[in-house]
Design a protein around this motif. Sequence first.
Motif: not given
Length: 188
Positions: A121-124, A165-179
């Motif tokens: 997510a971070a590099p996205l 949205v790709a970063a959101r998906k990657a975060s969620r797939d990897g364990g969760g978004e940082v809000l």
Amino acid sequence: MVVLNKIYTRTGDGGDTGVVTGERLPKTHPRIVAIGEVDELNAAIGMALSAVQTDELRGMLLAIQNDLFDLGADLATPKTIKGELRLAPERIARLEDMIDEINDALPPLESFVLPSGPGGAAPLHLARAVARRAERAVWALAEEGSMVSDPVPTFLNRLSDFLFVAARKASRDGGGEVLWVPGGASGD
């Protein structure tokens, strides 16, 4: 097919570079700056590719990297030259379809998302910020009077949305978004 046998030419050592017409432009010319920003964007997407963990996102990002090469060729070629490679307007619709596909599977946002997170997510997010800068460079090129093909700035605008949205998906797939937590850093 492109064949490059020699990488350095020494022709740019004086601060200018060649474009498709054979004309030489200063490396600080808005056209060259825009091309460079798109090149950096493509490299940022390459960095994201090295971290993204799902084949679905990887395939989308690889297709986008190819589109960015077309976009760069479009920027390097004045509209007056016929038959040269141009970014196809259909690529914008394809990006919108990819955005909708990913976004429809995500829950609605209830807070701003910090530009970090697992699963690539971070590099996205970084690529998203570079896409915004590339878009600004293309608009600066257009505002100074240079011709820019219509799909180019629109594609870059949509691409930044896709990368979000790709970063959101990657975060969620990897364990969760940082809000974002308003005032969360204040220690309250």
